[in-house]
Design an enzyme around this catalytic site. Structure first.
Site, mmCIF file in Angstrom:
data_model
loop_
_atom_site.group_PDB
_atom_site.id
_atom_site.type_symbol
_atom_site.label_atom_id
_atom_site.label_comp_id
_atom_site.label_asym_id
_atom_site.label_seq_id
_atom_site.Cartn_x
_atom_site.Cartn_y
_atom_site.Cartn_z
ATOM 1 N N CYS A 12 11.989 129.631 17.215
ATOM 2 C CA CYS A 12 11.479 130.751 16.226
ATOM 3 C C CYS A 12 10.818 131.773 17.031
ATOM 4 C CB CYS A 12 10.313 129.835 15.286
ATOM 5 S SG CYS A 12 10.744 128.564 14.536
ATOM 6 N N ARG A 100 6.596 120.677 19.498
ATOM 7 C CA ARG A 100 6.800 120.795 17.967
ATOM 8 C C ARG A 100 7.848 119.587 17.645
ATOM 9 N NH1 ARG A 100 11.897 120.427 16.795
ATOM 10 N NH2 ARG A 100 13.390 122.110 17.571
ATOM 11 N N THR A 144 2.732 122.956 9.663
ATOM 12 C CA THR A 144 3.628 122.344 9.121
ATOM 13 C C THR A 144 3.675 121.667 7.898
ATOM 14 O OG1 THR A 144 5.215 120.639 9.544
ATOM 15 C CG2 THR A 144 3.160 120.237 10.203
ATOM 16 N N SER A 179 3.539 111.825 11.844
ATOM 17 C CA SER A 179 3.764 111.492 13.370
ATOM 18 C C SER A 179 2.869 112.180 14.031
ATOM 19 C CB SER A 179 5.158 112.210 13.810
ATOM 20 O OG SER A 179 4.827 113.601 14.039
ATOM 21 N N TYR A 181 2.774 114.189 16.440
ATOM 22 C CA TYR A 181 3.055 115.769 16.510
ATOM 23 C C TYR A 181 2.370 116.359 15.301
ATOM 24 C CZ TYR A 181 4.996 119.717 14.429
ATOM 25 O OH TYR A 181 5.236 121.041 13.876
ATOM 26 N N HIS A 182 2.657 115.900 13.958
ATOM 27 C CA HIS A 182 2.298 116.265 12.781
ATOM 28 C C HIS A 182 0.693 116.195 12.789
ATOM 29 C CE1 HIS A 182 6.565 115.717 11.532
ATOM 30 N NE2 HIS A 182 6.318 116.889 10.960
ATOM 31 N N LYS A 185 -1.283 119.129 14.277
ATOM 32 C CA LYS A 185 -1.158 120.340 13.379
ATOM 33 C C LYS A 185 -2.320 120.235 12.695
ATOM 34 C CE LYS A 185 2.762 122.680 14.405
ATOM 35 N NZ LYS A 185 2.485 123.774 15.166
HETATM 36 P P1 NAD Z 1 10.115 125.576 20.287
HETATM 37 O O1 NAD Z 1 9.730 124.447 21.010
HETATM 38 O O2 NAD Z 1 11.653 126.149 20.217
HETATM 39 O O3 NAD Z 1 9.201 126.788 20.634
HETATM 40 C C1 NAD Z 1 8.013 126.445 21.271
HETATM 41 C C2 NAD Z 1 7.841 127.308 22.509
HETATM 42 O O4 NAD Z 1 6.189 127.273 23.126
HETATM 43 C C3 NAD Z 1 8.382 126.863 23.745
HETATM 44 O O5 NAD Z 1 9.272 128.071 24.221
HETATM 45 C C4 NAD Z 1 7.580 126.379 24.689
HETATM 46 O O6 NAD Z 1 7.868 126.603 26.158
HETATM 47 C C5 NAD Z 1 6.149 126.950 24.225
HETATM 48 N N1 NAD Z 1 4.872 126.244 24.711
HETATM 49 C C6 NAD Z 1 4.873 124.989 24.328
HETATM 50 N N2 NAD Z 1 3.652 124.705 24.812
HETATM 51 C C7 NAD Z 1 3.101 125.788 25.414
HETATM 52 C C8 NAD Z 1 1.755 125.759 26.387
HETATM 53 N N3 NAD Z 1 0.940 125.087 26.654
HETATM 54 N N4 NAD Z 1 1.790 126.950 26.931
HETATM 55 C C9 NAD Z 1 2.681 127.965 26.705
HETATM 56 N N5 NAD Z 1 3.754 127.930 26.019
HETATM 57 C C10 NAD Z 1 3.904 126.752 25.403
HETATM 58 O O7 NAD Z 1 9.721 125.331 18.836
HETATM 59 P P2 NAD Z 1 10.059 126.158 17.456
HETATM 60 O O8 NAD Z 1 11.108 125.288 17.004
HETATM 61 O O9 NAD Z 1 10.285 127.456 17.999
HETATM 62 O O10 NAD Z 1 8.693 126.018 16.807
HETATM 63 C C11 NAD Z 1 7.617 126.861 16.915
HETATM 64 C C12 NAD Z 1 6.496 126.740 16.306
HETATM 65 O O11 NAD Z 1 6.800 126.499 14.985
HETATM 66 C C13 NAD Z 1 5.899 125.205 16.550
HETATM 67 O O12 NAD Z 1 4.569 125.445 16.563
HETATM 68 C C14 NAD Z 1 6.357 124.281 15.460
HETATM 69 O O13 NAD Z 1 5.452 123.174 15.355
HETATM 70 C C15 NAD Z 1 6.626 125.254 14.518
HETATM 71 N N6 NAD Z 1 7.485 124.682 13.198
HETATM 72 C C16 NAD Z 1 8.952 124.789 13.756
HETATM 73 C C17 NAD Z 1 9.816 124.144 12.785
HETATM 74 C C18 NAD Z 1 11.347 124.173 13.297
HETATM 75 O O14 NAD Z 1 12.046 123.238 12.357
HETATM 76 N N7 NAD Z 1 11.580 124.370 14.327
HETATM 77 C C19 NAD Z 1 9.338 123.770 11.687
HETATM 78 C C20 NAD Z 1 8.198 124.023 11.334
HETATM 79 C C21 NAD Z 1 7.113 124.477 12.192
HETATM 80 N N1 USQ Z 2 16.392 112.989 9.593
HETATM 81 C C1 USQ Z 2 17.745 112.308 9.221
HETATM 82 N N2 USQ Z 2 18.705 112.252 10.060
HETATM 83 C C2 USQ Z 2 18.684 113.234 11.283
HETATM 84 C C3 USQ Z 2 17.308 113.893 11.404
HETATM 85 C C4 USQ Z 2 16.358 113.651 10.719
HETATM 86 O O1 USQ Z 2 17.764 111.543 8.200
HETATM 87 O O2 USQ Z 2 19.365 112.952 12.097
HETATM 88 C C5 USQ Z 2 15.212 112.988 8.316
HETATM 89 C C6 USQ Z 2 14.004 112.179 9.066
HETATM 90 O O3 USQ Z 2 13.972 110.830 8.960
HETATM 91 C C7 USQ Z 2 12.986 113.115 8.219
HETATM 92 C C8 USQ Z 2 13.864 114.694 7.881
HETATM 93 O O4 USQ Z 2 15.088 114.348 8.081
HETATM 94 O O5 USQ Z 2 12.716 112.487 7.189
HETATM 95 C C9 USQ Z 2 13.322 115.674 8.777
HETATM 96 O O6 USQ Z 2 13.398 115.464 10.142
HETATM 97 P P1 USQ Z 2 13.429 116.536 11.054
HETATM 98 O O7 USQ Z 2 13.849 115.837 12.365
HETATM 99 O O8 USQ Z 2 14.564 117.394 10.597
HETATM 100 O O9 USQ Z 2 12.136 117.228 11.195
HETATM 101 P P2 USQ Z 2 10.630 116.912 11.420
HETATM 102 O O10 USQ Z 2 10.634 115.878 12.277
HETATM 103 O O11 USQ Z 2 9.890 116.981 9.980
HETATM 104 O O12 USQ Z 2 10.155 118.150 12.262
HETATM 105 C C10 USQ Z 2 10.662 119.518 12.060
HETATM 106 C C11 USQ Z 2 10.245 120.205 13.282
HETATM 107 C C12 USQ Z 2 8.594 120.285 13.402
HETATM 108 C C13 USQ Z 2 8.338 120.705 11.913
HETATM 109 C C14 USQ Z 2 8.700 120.032 10.769
HETATM 110 C C15 USQ Z 2 8.346 120.494 9.546
HETATM 111 O O13 USQ Z 2 10.702 119.604 14.341
HETATM 112 O O14 USQ Z 2 8.366 121.320 14.242
HETATM 113 O O15 USQ Z 2 6.914 120.980 11.664
HETATM 114 O O16 USQ Z 2 10.360 119.832 11.040
HETATM 115 S S1 USQ Z 2 8.162 119.389 8.087
HETATM 116 O O17 USQ Z 2 9.491 118.527 7.898
HETATM 117 O O18 USQ Z 2 8.074 120.022 7.014
HETATM 118 O O19 USQ Z 2 7.040 118.836 8.530
#
Ligand code: NAD
Ligand code: USQ
Length: 382
Positions: A12, A100, A144, A179, A181-182, A185
């Site tokens: 992102c 994440r 999240t 989780s 992770y969650h 947050k």
């Molecule tokens: P990503 O893992 O691709 O990017 C995160 C970046 O943060 C990485 O490049 C990593 O190197 C850097 N990072 C992690 N720890 C660090 C540290 N201690 N110091 C410096 N850099 C560090 O993840 P993303 O998918 O781009 O997600 C970005 C943010 O958005 C996260 O906080 C995630 O929780 C949130 N988010 C992502 C999603 C999704 O579906 N991808 C959904 C909801 C929220």
């Molecule tokens: N799931 C499946 N099959 C798969 C992968 C996932 O059924 O192959 C299901 C999971 O069980 C879950 C849902 O899809 O119920 C979402 O899982 P996901 O892996 O797509 O997403 P999640 O683990 O929730 O995490 C991702 C990002 C995280 C962000 C979150 C937003 O990795 O950084 O915070 O989405 S949210 O889901 O709104 O919490």
């Protein structure tokens, strides 16, 4: 605006940095490339080839009108983080830099402790630095939708008004994260809220849903600017994984019955939401929460959509209902408010067949690099 993007090398963060830079903002990215380290740890890789952080930043400088700085700094290193912020003096900090992946945080005790330490300590360092160096800066923090879990009532944007024993108050919405992770947050949100209340900092917590997509207008400009794309069982997310599975002739991995419903958002809207939050800052002392997603889908619905689009492309995708590796409700009520970003001007890019087709086509182009052995889930919750 001068905007620092932590996690600016990630899925992102990188497209957000380019988008805001192209809009004329003065951008710096900060990232210690831990995400690339986790690829090496797990033996996985982005499906799209990605340039190193230096190479891609250098390439963007050729396109950008303004400056584009990159800091190779660990958020847990207070002194290095403070030096970077003192040097750049941002007006807004977009904080993406966290571990994440829910499955990564559930591998074992070490990964849970790492995830919570990395995320919570990094954010806490940032809050203290903001207080001491840039107290008027606006923190835009990626939270999240998972913070709320799946309650049997409507989900509000951060707060809920409760009437109890004849008295009324507006309180933080109850949290039931699924989780380790969650949970990190949720702990961040509490710390940020405290910092706003106690030190008069200003913050927007963006409770984002699952992001899908891969490239943006800017990342398409040159192969060295390409965004990363994860599809493995640890870092891959639902819709993106299903599209790769279809392209790889692998059954679509629906966990359990697939009734799990979540908020989803196109990557193109992620970058726009960040811009909207930056242009409409929270007030000093305000801890503001926006729910950042545009549509709700069950996992089974998504798999059906992918199956349908794949079929129109001549691919026969089979849906497989696997034993759910996670502990989560597969049949539940889900209705979450998400009006605040729309009110500030977000025009959503909704999930269309064409969007799914584009992701499948991208996966087909990179089919030789799909590591089939990393698709099936092995990390379990129980
Ligand atoms: P990503 O893992 O691709 O990017 C995160 C970046 O943060 C990485 O490049 C990593 O190197 C850097 N990072 C992690 N720890 C660090 C540290 N201690 N110091 C410096 N850099 C560090 O993840 P993303 O998918 O781009 O997600 C970005 C943010 O958005 C996260 O906080 C995630 O929780 C949130 N988010 C992502 C999603 C999704 O579906 N991808 C959904 C909801 C929220
Ligand atoms: N799931 C499946 N099959 C798969 C992968 C996932 O059924 O192959 C299901 C999971 O069980 C879950 C849902 O899809 O119920 C979402 O899982 P996901 O892996 O797509 O997403 P999640 O683990 O929730 O995490 C991702 C990002 C995280 C962000 C979150 C937003 O990795 O950084 O915070 O989405 S949210 O889901 O709104 O919490």
């Amino acid at each position: 605006m001068r905007i620092l993007i932590t996690g600016g090398d990630g899925f992102c963060g990188w497209p957000t940095a380019l988008y805001l830079s192209r809009k004329g903002h003065d951008i710096a990215i900060l990232d210690n490339q831990l995400r690339r380290e986790w690829d090496r740890e797990l033996g996985i890789a982005s499906l799209t080839p990605i340039a190193s952080m230096d190479e891609r930043a250098h390439e963007w400088e050729k396109y950008a009108q303004g400056s584009f700085t990159s800091f190779d700094v660990d958020m847990r290193d207070y002194d290095a983080l403070a030096s970077a912020i003192a040097a750049f003096v941002p007006e807004a900090i977009v904080h993406f830099a966290e571990q994440r992946s829910a499955p990564y945080s559930m591998i074992d005790r070490e990964h849970a402790v790492f995830t919570q330490t990395n995320n919570i300590v990094g954010t806490l360092n940032l809050l203290y630095i903001m207080k001491d160096i840039v107290p008027d800066c606006h923190l835009i923090k990626l939270g999240t939708m998972g913070e709320y879990g799946t309650p049997n009532i409507d989900i509000e944007e951060g707060y809920i008004t409760v009437e109890y024993n004849g008295r009324t108050d507006t309180l933080p919405y109850p949290k039931q994260p699924p989780s380790m992770y969650h949970l990190s947050k949720v702990h961040d949100s509490h710390n940020i809220m405290f910092a706003c209340r106690s030190w008069n900092l200003r913050a927007t917590d963006l409770n984002q849903g699952v992001v899908y997509g891969v490239q943006t207008e800017e990342t398409r400009l040159h192969p060295l600017l390409s965004n990363r794309f994860d599809y493995d069982q640890v870092f891959g997310t639902a819709l993106n994984r299903f599209c790769v599975e279809a392209a790889a002739d692998h059954p679509l991995t629906v966990y359990g019955s697939g009734g799990q419903t979540r908020g989803f958002i196109n990557l193109l809207d992620t970058v726009r939401c960040i811009e909207i939050a930056a242009l409409h800052p929270a007030k000093p002392g305000e801890f503001r929460v926006f729910n950042q997603f545009t549509e709700e889908f069950s996992v089974a619905d998504l798999a059906s959509k992918v199956e349908h689009v794949a079929s129109s492309m001549g691919i026969q995708a089979n849906i497989s209902h696997l034993t759910n590796p996670r502990v989560e409700s597969e049949k539940h009520y889900y209705h979450a408010a998400h009006t605040k970003l729309l009110e500030l001007g977000l025009t959503p890019h909704l999930l269309s067949d064409q969007v799914i087709r584009d992701i499948i086509e991208m996966a087909q182009m990179n089919k030789d690099h799909i590591q089939l052995e990393h698709i099936m889930p092995t990390v379990t919750w129980s």
